[in-house]
Design a protein around this motif. Structure first.
Motif, PDB file in Angstrom:
ATOM      1  N   GLU A   1     -15.968 -46.866  30.675  1.00 46.43           N
ATOM      2  CA  GLU A   1     -15.470 -48.131  30.341  1.00 46.43           C
ATOM      3  C   GLU A   1     -14.575 -48.168  32.052  1.00 46.43           C
ATOM      4  OE1 GLU A   1     -13.697 -49.100  26.357  1.00 46.43           O
ATOM      5  OE2 GLU A   1     -12.470 -47.426  27.444  1.00 46.43           O
TER       6      GLU A   1
ATOM      7  N   LEU B   1     -16.954 -48.876  34.787  1.00 44.88           N
ATOM      8  CA  LEU B   1     -17.210 -50.623  34.254  1.00 44.88           C
ATOM      9  C   LEU B   1     -16.177 -51.473  35.611  1.00 44.88           C
ATOM     10  CD1 LEU B   1     -18.685 -53.628  33.856  1.00 44.88           C
ATOM     11  CD2 LEU B   1     -16.660 -53.246  31.939  1.00 44.88           C
ATOM     12  N   GLU B   2     -14.724 -50.676  35.387  1.00 43.94           N
ATOM     13  CA  GLU B   2     -13.739 -50.923  36.012  1.00 43.94           C
ATOM     14  C   GLU B   2     -14.024 -50.569  37.787  1.00 43.94           C
ATOM     15  OE1 GLU B   2     -11.030 -50.098  32.551  1.00 43.94           O
ATOM     16  OE2 GLU B   2     -10.094 -48.962  34.231  1.00 43.94           O
TER      17      GLU B   2
ATOM     18  N   ALA C   1     -16.778 -52.822  39.464  1.00 43.84           N
ATOM     19  CA  ALA C   1     -16.130 -54.147  39.721  1.00 43.84           C
ATOM     20  C   ALA C   1     -15.562 -54.094  40.306  1.00 43.84           C
ATOM     21  CB  ALA C   1     -15.855 -54.933  38.014  1.00 43.84           C
TER      22      ALA C   1
ATOM     23  N   ALA D   1     -17.498 -54.051  43.840  1.00 41.19           N
ATOM     24  CA  ALA D   1     -18.040 -55.434  43.994  1.00 41.19           C
ATOM     25  C   ALA D   1     -17.187 -56.310  44.607  1.00 41.19           C
ATOM     26  CB  ALA D   1     -19.210 -56.231  43.134  1.00 41.19           C
ATOM     27  N   ASN D   2     -16.025 -56.701  44.541  1.00 39.69           N
ATOM     28  CA  ASN D   2     -14.523 -57.418  44.881  1.00 39.69           C
ATOM     29  C   ASN D   2     -14.170 -57.586  45.909  1.00 39.69           C
ATOM     30  OD1 ASN D   2     -14.526 -59.863  42.723  1.00 39.69           O
ATOM     31  ND2 ASN D   2     -12.865 -58.446  41.339  1.00 39.69           N
ATOM     32  N   ASP D   3     -14.329 -56.306  46.489  1.00 42.79           N
ATOM     33  CA  ASP D   3     -13.906 -55.634  47.572  1.00 42.79           C
ATOM     34  C   ASP D   3     -14.482 -55.037  48.486  1.00 42.79           C
ATOM     35  OD1 ASP D   3     -11.166 -54.936  46.244  1.00 42.79           O
ATOM     36  OD2 ASP D   3     -10.608 -53.343  46.237  1.00 42.79           O
TER      37      ASP D   3
ATOM     38  N   LEU E   1     -23.120 -55.914  36.861  1.00 41.01           N
ATOM     39  CA  LEU E   1     -21.925 -56.115  36.231  1.00 41.01           C
ATOM     40  C   LEU E   1     -21.907 -56.822  34.953  1.00 41.01           C
ATOM     41  CD1 LEU E   1     -20.040 -56.915  39.159  1.00 41.01           C
ATOM     42  CD2 LEU E   1     -19.750 -54.323  38.251  1.00 41.01           C
ATOM     43  N   ALA E   2     -22.277 -58.151  34.755  1.00 41.19           N
ATOM     44  CA  ALA E   2     -22.377 -58.409  33.299  1.00 41.19           C
ATOM     45  C   ALA E   2     -23.181 -57.600  32.265  1.00 41.19           C
ATOM     46  CB  ALA E   2     -22.817 -60.028  33.003  1.00 41.19           C
TER      47      ALA E   2
ATOM     48  N   ALA F   1     -20.831 -55.048  30.948  1.00 41.08           N
ATOM     49  CA  ALA F   1     -19.723 -55.557  30.287  1.00 41.08           C
ATOM     50  C   ALA F   1     -20.050 -55.085  29.360  1.00 41.08           C
ATOM     51  CB  ALA F   1     -19.061 -56.282  30.405  1.00 41.08           C
TER      52      ALA F   1
ATOM     53  N   HIS G   1     -24.618 -47.575  39.898  1.00 38.74           N
ATOM     54  CA  HIS G   1     -25.055 -46.996  41.077  1.00 38.74           C
ATOM     55  C   HIS G   1     -25.465 -48.039  42.346  1.00 38.74           C
ATOM     56  CE1 HIS G   1     -24.221 -42.788  41.689  1.00 38.74           C
ATOM     57  NE2 HIS G   1     -24.232 -43.142  39.829  1.00 38.74           N
TER      58      HIS G   1
ATOM     59  N   THR H   1     -20.685 -40.657  36.620  1.00 38.96           N
ATOM     60  CA  THR H   1     -22.089 -41.107  35.468  1.00 38.96           C
ATOM     61  C   THR H   1     -22.879 -39.625  35.404  1.00 38.96           C
ATOM     62  OG1 THR H   1     -22.848 -41.187  38.219  1.00 38.96           O
ATOM     63  CG2 THR H   1     -22.690 -43.284  36.382  1.00 38.96           C
TER      64      THR H   1
ATOM     65  N   MET I   1      -8.957 -57.547  35.358  1.00 36.73           N
ATOM     66  CA  MET I   1     -10.200 -57.472  34.649  1.00 36.73           C
ATOM     67  C   MET I   1      -9.619 -57.091  33.512  1.00 36.73           C
ATOM     68  SD  MET I   1     -12.848 -54.834  34.552  1.00 36.73           S
ATOM     69  CE  MET I   1     -13.307 -53.737  33.291  1.00 36.73           C
TER      70      MET I   1
ATOM     71  N   LEU J   1     -12.310 -56.196  27.189  1.00 36.72           N
ATOM     72  CA  LEU J   1     -13.248 -57.509  26.361  1.00 36.72           C
ATOM     73  C   LEU J   1     -12.459 -57.136  24.412  1.00 36.72           C
ATOM     74  CD1 LEU J   1     -17.000 -57.482  27.267  1.00 36.72           C
ATOM     75  CD2 LEU J   1     -15.025 -58.977  27.146  1.00 36.72           C
TER      76      LEU J   1
ATOM     77  N   ILE K   1     -19.038 -63.800  32.311  1.00 37.45           N
ATOM     78  CA  ILE K   1     -18.852 -62.725  32.092  1.00 37.45           C
ATOM     79  C   ILE K   1     -18.507 -61.795  33.450  1.00 37.45           C
ATOM     80  CG2 ILE K   1     -19.170 -60.682  30.755  1.00 37.45           C
ATOM     81  CD1 ILE K   1     -21.665 -61.750  29.557  1.00 37.45           C
TER      82      ILE K   1
ATOM     83  N   LEU L   1     -14.607 -60.861  33.996  1.00 35.64           N
ATOM     84  CA  LEU L   1     -14.140 -58.706  34.608  1.00 35.64           C
ATOM     85  C   LEU L   1     -13.960 -59.240  36.332  1.00 35.64           C
ATOM     86  CD1 LEU L   1     -18.164 -57.334  34.548  1.00 35.64           C
ATOM     87  CD2 LEU L   1     -16.615 -57.293  32.809  1.00 35.64           C
TER      88      LEU L   1
ATOM     89  N   ARG M   1     -14.875 -63.040  42.011  1.00 38.43           N
ATOM     90  CA  ARG M   1     -14.625 -64.133  42.522  1.00 38.43           C
ATOM     91  C   ARG M   1     -15.262 -65.286  42.615  1.00 38.43           C
ATOM     92  NH1 ARG M   1      -9.700 -60.213  43.065  1.00 38.43           N
ATOM     93  NH2 ARG M   1     -10.906 -60.063  44.733  1.00 38.43           N
TER      94      ARG M   1
END
Lengths: 333, 383, 383, 333
Positions: free
Chosen positions: A197, A200-201, A204, A207-209, A227-228, A231, A276, A294, B1, B4, B376, B380, B383
Motif C-alpha cells: 500500500e 503504491l502511494e 503514484a 509519477a505526478n511530481d 501504476l494501475a 493498484a 522501481h 521493496t 489518491m 480502493l 484506475i 490513483l 493527472r
C-alpha cells in the motif's frame, strides 16, 4: 474495533518510524523506545480479544507493513498467542518464534530440547524464544542458545539458533506445526499488504511530481498502466488477506491462508518491480525510502513458504477434492 | 489518491439454500437431457433453457414484484449467476436482458415500458441485445453515426451497428443513436432506444467469428421508424446512461469464470496425485480465482448498498481478463499429454481448443484494457 | 515498415583459439588467487585486474595499433567480452573506457587526445566514467543544466551530475555540458568534455544503492576549468555524439548475461537429474539466451561491417532486460530448497539474493523501456 | 541461392493464396492448381542441393508460413528428404509423414506394418504416407490405410491413420526417430516465423490506419509497446530459426532445434495475443485474414512438441552437461 486498532498502530508507526530509525536498526541497533511504545499501547496483545483478536492482529500487522516497522511484531504477536493457548506465562518484551522453515529440525525428549532453526527473527534481541517441538510449546532463554547472525534481504535479523538444553518452561502444544506455519504465512501476507500500500502511494506521488521531457511522467500511458497494474495487485492482496483473516481459526484456514500467501507473494514481487520501474534511478538509491519497503516485500514473499510451495500444496489438495468438488469447496469455505 | 475499497459483503440468509436449489435444478435438468455443459458463457444461446431459468425466478431477481421481479438481493442474484456460469449452463440468451437491458429500463424507462418489457424478460420470454458499436467506433462512443431524426410521433433511425451479440435470436436491441449535436459537451446528443428487431427496415446479417461460429451480427437500420415510447430515458442522455452501468458490467463473476471449466478439466487431467507442474498451476489459479471472487462479491455487496465502486470494478475486469487468458496458455504447457482415443473427443483437449480460440474475445467485453487502466490511474490521482 | 535484419555473423579465423586463450587466462589467474567470480558485471571494480586484462591486449582490441590498440575485429572483442562476463571476472573498472569513451575519442577526438588517452586506456592504466544524468534529467538529455562558459583557453564548468558509476575509482569522466542555446533545434547546444576527476572544483560524493553498495556517485562541478583540448568533438554536437553510440551500448552480451551466473547456479542446484520444474525453467532460459546471443552476435557483425543496426540493438536491450529480470524471479520459485548449512554461504542463495536486489538497476542501463519501445515502434512505421 | 528460393516461393504464394482459397480449403477442398504450381516450380525439391538444401527448404517453409499456405508443404519436403536418404523412389504429389506424436505406436515385422498415428497431416490427400517404424522407412498407400478425419485449430487436416498391412516399399531407416521429430519441430519453427512476420505487418498497418478518439490507435503508447514487443518476438524467432537451420544436420542439431521450437513457440503465442489485442473485434471475425495466421500459430506451437516438452528435455541435457559445461556447450555449438 479493528479499524481503531489499525488507526492507533498506523499513527504510532507513522510518527515513530523514519528513514533514520530504519537505517540505524539495519546497522544493528534495536529501537528500544519504539518497542516500549508498542508494548505500552497494548499492540502486542492484539490477539487477546476472543472475538476480534485475529482481525485486530491483522490490523497491527498491516500497519507495521505500511511503515516497514523494524521490530519483531509478527513474531511477538504469534508467540504470545501460542503461549496463551498453551497456558504458559507470557514474558514481557519482544519474542522470537521457531520453527519458521521446513528445513528446521528439533526434538524434545527427557526435558531437553535439541534443535536447529535456520531463520529465526530477532532471536538475539528477544527476551525469550518460543519454540514448537515434538508436540510441546517450549520457552527458551536466548542467552542459553547459540545464535549465529543473519539477515534477510531487508536487513531484518534472521538468525540461526541452535538449542541444546532444558527449556525455561514447557507445555503440551495446543496446535500442530502446520498451524504455526499457516499463522506465519498469514502474518507475512498482512505485512506484505501494508508494505505494498505504501509502495503504491510513493510511486503514484512520484509519477505526478517527476517531470521529464517537459511533463510529469505520470502522463505517460505506460507509467499509468504500471501504476494501475500495481493498484490491481494491491486490491487483490487486500481481499485475499482479509479472507484469510476471517478464516484463520476456521475449518478452511488452509485454503484461505494458502490463497493469501500465494496471491500477496506474487503481488509483492510485481508491486516492487513496477515501483522501481516507475521511479527509476532514484528508487535504487539507499537514500530513498522505497527500498525499505521493496526489500521487505522480496524477503517476506519467501518467508513461511514461497508462492510455489503453497501453490503446489494447494494444487495437491485441489486434486484430492477433484474437479467436481472444487467449486463446492470454494463456495463452502 | 482514491483508496480502493472492498468492503466485506454480507450474504443474506438463505443464500446457501438458494445455491443448493440452483445446483439441484441444474442436476435434475441435466439428467433429463435439457442441457449439457458448454464452454464459454458468451456462446450457445438456448431460449428454451432461458425460459426454464425464468420459471425458477432467476431472471430479474432483484426487480420489484410489480414488474415481474422477485425482490431478492443482488448477492442472491450473484449466487445464482456464479452457479450457472460454473456449471456451463446455456444462459446466453437472457444474459443481456437480465444484466443490462432490464435494469436500464427499470432505472430510466417509462412506466409503460416497465410494464411492457420487464415481466416478459423475467419470464424468459423476450430477449435483448445491445446495438452500440459501429464500424468506425469501438470503444469511442462519441463517434457514433447512426442517426435518429425526430418525426411526427417518433423517430426515424438510419445507420449500421456491428458486433451485436445474438441479435439473430433476440427480440429487441437497446440501440445507441445520435439524436442531437455534441453540445454542451462531446458526450451530448446520444440517445438510447428500444429497437424491435422485427421492425421494417431492420436487417440482421451474421458476422462469423474466427472459429467460424455465429454469435455476432451486423445490424443495418434503414429508415426504421421508432415510436416515441421506444426512447429509453431522456433524449441526449445516452452516454451518461451507458457509462453509469459500467460497475455492474465490469465486476460480475462472468469476468473471471469464463474459463473455469478448463481449469476443472486440467484438475481432472492431472489426476488425484498430480505432478508438481500441474499442482503448482492449479494451486496458483485457484488462489487467483479465490481473490477475484472475493473482490467481485465485495463489489456486489457495495452495489447492493447503493454505492458505485467503479474503480474496484475496473480492477476486477482487468485482472479477470488476464486470469482468463492465462488459464489456456498455462494449461496447454503443463497438461500431461494423454494417449488420444480414436474417434473420441478428449474433454480436456476440446475445452482447451475452445478456450484458445475464444481468448481474443475476452478483452472485447466491457472496455479495453487501455480504458480500464486509464480509469484506475485517474483514480490513483494521476493527472 | 523497416524490416528488422539480423545478418549471420562471420567469426574471424582464430576467434575460437582466442576464446580458449581467455579461458586459460581466467583459469590461471583464478588459480593464483588474482580474482574470484562476482555477480553482476556492473559492480566490483578491480583496477589491478583490469591492468592484467590490458596486458593481454583485451582492452581497445579493435583500435588502431598506433593508439595502443590491437586492430582485431569487433567479433574477436565480442568473444573476449562474453567470456569475461560469463566467468564473473571483475571487469567493471575498464568497462566504460573500452566500450564507450575510447571509441568516442577515436571517432571524434583530436589527434592529441587520441595519443594521450587511448594507449593508456588500452594498457588498463586509466579509467573513464560517464557524467551524463543530472538530478532533473534522466533519459531526457536536452534538459541538462550543467553549464560550460567559454573563457580564455578553455571552459568553466558548473553543475551537478548523478549516477556516475565508479567515478570514485576513475580518472576521467566524459561529461555532457550545455555550452550553447537549443538552436537550431532542441538537441543543439550540448558538448562533451573529458573531465579530469582530480581537477580543482570537482567533488565526488558516493550515492549508495539500495543494497548499501557504493557504485554510483554524485559529481559536483564548481567552476571547474577545462582547457580547450579537453573538448571532445565539435561544440554543440554532444547530443549527436551520444546517440550515435547507442547501437554499441544496447546490443552487447552484457545486455543479457548479467544474471548468467544465477542460471548456472540453478543448474547446479538442480543436480544431474533435475525435477521437471527446474528442467523446464533452465531449458527455457537457455533457449532465450541462445536466441539473444545469436541476435547480439549478428549485430556485432553488422557493426563490424560499418552498419548501424539501431532498431535491432533496441530489441536486444529490451528483450535482454526482460530475460535478466526473469531469471531471479523464476529461479526463486523453482529452486529445490536445500538444507541450510550453518556458517556457510549457500552459493545459490547468495547469487539469488544479489540478483533480486540488483534487478531494478537492469532497466536503468542504456535507455528505459519506454524509449526502446518507442524506437522500435517508429521503426515499424508507426507515426 | 536461398534468397532466390524464398523470393520465388513468396511470389508464388502471394499471388495464389487468398482468403477465398483459404476458406475453401478449410471447408474441405484441396487446392490442386496451387499444388501443381508448387511442384512445377520445384519447391518440393528444395532439400535436393547437398550444400544449400536445408537453407532452401527453410526459405520455402518461411514463405509458406507467411501466406498460411494450405498445403502439406512441410510434410512433403520432409518425407521426400527421408525417402531420398533411404534410397527409395519418390512418388509425385503431396506426401504424408508419420509419426508426428510421442503417443504414436507402430511395429514393422514380417513385412507388415501395424501402427496408429494420431495426427498425420493431409493423409487422405497424399499420394503416399511415408512412415518411420522399427528402423525402417516405409511407403504406404493411403487407400489401404484407415483414415479418420481430424483438423488442428487452423483447420488443417490432421488425421488418425491406422495401418495394418504390407507397405508399398521399405528400406532401412537412415535416421533415428528423434531426428524425424527434430526435423518436424524445425519445420514448424520456420512456418511460425513466416506467419508471425505477416501477423506483425497486418497489425502494424492496422494500427496506423484505424482511427479512434480522433487519431490513429498507433499513436497510443500502449499500442506502440505491444507492436514493439511483437517485433522483438519476431526478431528473436528469426534468429533462433536461422541458427537451427544452420545446424540441422550438425552435431548440435538437438540444441539448436530445441531452442528454435521453444523460442518460436513462445513467440507465436505472444505474437497472436498482441495482434488480436491491437486489432480488437475486427481481428476476431472470420472475415478478416488475421485468424488464418493466428490459428496456425496456435496449432503449430503444439505440433512436434510444445515449448514445455522441449524445455524439459533441453533442461535435462543441460543438467547432464552441468553448470560448468553449459557455456562451453553453447559456444561450441
Amino acid at each position: 474495533m479493528s479499524d481503531l486498532v489499525f488507526d492507533t498502530a498506523d499513527r504510532l508507526f507513522r510518527d515513530a518510524v523514519d528513514k533514520d530509525l530504519l537505517d540505524r536498526t539495519e546497522a544493528g541497533a534495536f529501537p528500544e523506545a519504539l518497542w516500549q511504545a508498542v508494548e505500552e499501547t497494548g499492540l502486542v496483545e492484539a490477539f487477546a480479544d476472543p472475538d476480534t483478536g485475529v482481525a485486530d492482529a491483522a490490523a497491527v500487522l498491516r500497519a507495521a507493513g505500511r511503515h516497514a516497522v523494524p521490530l519483531p511484531i509478527a513474531e511477538t504477536l504469534l508467540a504470545r498467542r501460542l503461549l496463551q493457548r498453551a497456558g504458559l506465562d507470557i514474558p514481557a518484551g519482544p519474542l522470537a518464534l521457531a520453527p519458521t522453515d521446513v528445513n528446521d529440525r528439533s526434538a524434545f525428549a527427557g526435558g531437553r530440547l535439541m534443535g536447529t532453526f535456520y531463520s529465526v527473527g530477532w532471536a538475539s534481541r528477544a527476551t525469550a524464544i518460543v519454540a514448537l517441538a515434538d508436540g510441546h510449546v517450549l520457552v527458551v532463554d536466548p542467552a542459553r542458545a547459540r545464535i549465529e547472525p543473519g539477515r534477510n534481504l531487508a536487513g531484518e535479523p534472521r538468525e540461526i539458533v541452535t538449542i541444546d538444553g532444558p527449556p525455561l518452561a514447557a507445555a503440551r502444544a495446543p496446535i500442530m506445526p502446520e498451524t504455526l506455519r499457516r499463522e506465519g504465512a498469514w502474518s507475512r501476507s498482512l505485512l506484505m499488504l501494508g508494505a505494498m500500500e505504501t509502495t503504491l502511494e510513493v510511486a503514484a506521488t512520484y509519477a505526478n511530481d517527476r517531470v521529464q521531457f517537459g511533463r510529469p511522467i505520470g502522463k505517460q500511458q505506460s507509467i499509468q498502466h504500471q501504476l494501475a497494474l500495481m493498484a490491481e495487485e494491491v486490491a487483490a492482496s487486500a481481499v485475499a488477506a482479509r479472507l484469510a483473516t476471517e478464516r484463520l481459526d476456521g475449518d478452511e484456514a488452509f485454503l484461505a491462508v494458502a490463497c493469501a500467501k500465494i496471491r500477496c507473494g506474487e503481488a509483492a514481487g510485481k508491486a516492487a518491480e513496477y515501483a522501481h520501474q516507475v521511479m527509476g534511478a532514484i528508487g535504487f538509491t539507499h537514500e530513498h525510502t522505497l527500498h525499505h519497503l521493496t526489500r521487505r516485500l522480496w524477503s517476506w514473499r519467501d518467508e513461511y513458504g514461497r508462492e510455489s510451495d503453497w501453490s503446489i500444496e494447494l494444487g495437491q489438495r485441489v486434486a484430492l477434492v477433484g474437479a467436481n468438488g472444487l467449486w463446492p469447496w470454494l463456495t463452502r469455505a | 489518491m482514491t483508496a480502493l475499497r472492498f468492503d466485506p459483503p454480507t450474504l443474506p440468509p438463505g443464500a446457501e439454500a438458494l445455491r443448493e436449489e440452483v445446483r439441484r435444478f441444474l442436476a435434475d435438468e441435466r439428467a433429463k437431457g435439457t442441457w449439457s455443459p458448454r464452454g464459454d458463457f458468451g456462446t450457445h444461446p438456448d431460449t428454451a433453457f432461458s425460459r426454464l431459468v425464468g420459471q425458477q425466478g432467476w431472471i430479474g431477481m432483484t426487480w420489484p414484484r410489480q414488474y415481474g421481479g422477485h425482490e431478492r438481493s443482488g448477492l442472491e442474484r450473484y449466487v445464482v449467476t456464479e452457479e450457472l456460469l460454473v456449471s456451463g449452463a446455456p444462459i446466453t440468451a437472457h444474459w443481456i436482458a437480465d444484466r443490462q437491458s432490464g435494469p436500464l429500463i427499470l432505472r430510466v424507462g417509462t412506466e409503460a415500458q416497465k410494464q411492457r418489457f420487464l415481466p416478459a424478460i423475467a419470464r424468459g420470454e423476450i430477449f435483448f441485445c445491445i446495438g452500440m458499436s459501429e464500424p468506425d467506433s469501438g470503444s469511442d462512443l462519441v463517434s457514433i453515426r447512426t442517426k435518429g431524426t425526430k418525426v411526427e410521433g417518433g423517430w426515424r433511425i438510419t445507420g449500421r451497428k456491428v458486433w451485436t451479440s445474438n441479435a439473430h435470436i433476440c427480440d429487441y436491441a437497446i440501440t445507441l443513436v445520435r439524436t442531437g449535436p455534441q453540445e454542451p459537451d462531446r458526450h451530448s446528443g446520444l440517445s438510447q432506444f428500444i429497437l424491435d428487431l422485427k421492425a421494417p427496415g431492420v436487417e440482421i446479417r451474421p458476422i462469423r467469428n474466427l472459429a467460424g461460429h455465429h454469435d455476432f451480427n451486423e445490424m443495418i437500420l434503414d429508415d426504421v421508424f421508432l415510436a416515441d415510447d421506444m426512447l429509453v430515458g431522456q433524449p441526449g442522455d445516452g452516454w451518461k446512461q451507458v457509462t453509469s452501468e459500467l460497475a455492474f458490467e465490469r465486476s460480475g463473476p462472468e469476468r473471471f469464470l469464463s474459463t473455469y471449466r478448463l481449469l476443472a478439466a486440467l484438475v481432472d487431467r492431472g489426476g488425484t496425485a498430480p505432478d508438481d507442474r500441474v499442482a503448482e498451476a492449479t494451486g496458483r489459479f485457484v488462489a487467483h480465482m479465490w481473490a477475484l471472487r472475493g473482490m467481485s462479491l465485495s463489489i456486489a455487496g457495495m452495489l447492493q448498498a447503493g454505492e458505485t465502486p467503479n474503480l474496484e470494478a475496473a480492477c476486477v475486469k482487468d485482472l479477470g481478463n488476464a486470469f482468463e487468458r492465462a488459464i489456456p496458455e498455462t494449461a496447454r504447457l503443463v497438461a500431461p499429454s494423454a494417449m488420444p482415443v480414436a474417434g473420441a473427443n478428449d474433454p480436456f483437449e476440446t475445452i482447451q481448443a475452445e478456450a484458445v480460440l475464444n481468448a481474443p474475445s475476452i478483452t472485447l467485453r466491457g472496455g479495453t484494457r487501455e480504458i480500464l487502466r486509464g480509469i484506475i490511474a485517474r483514480g490513483l490521482g494521476l493527472r
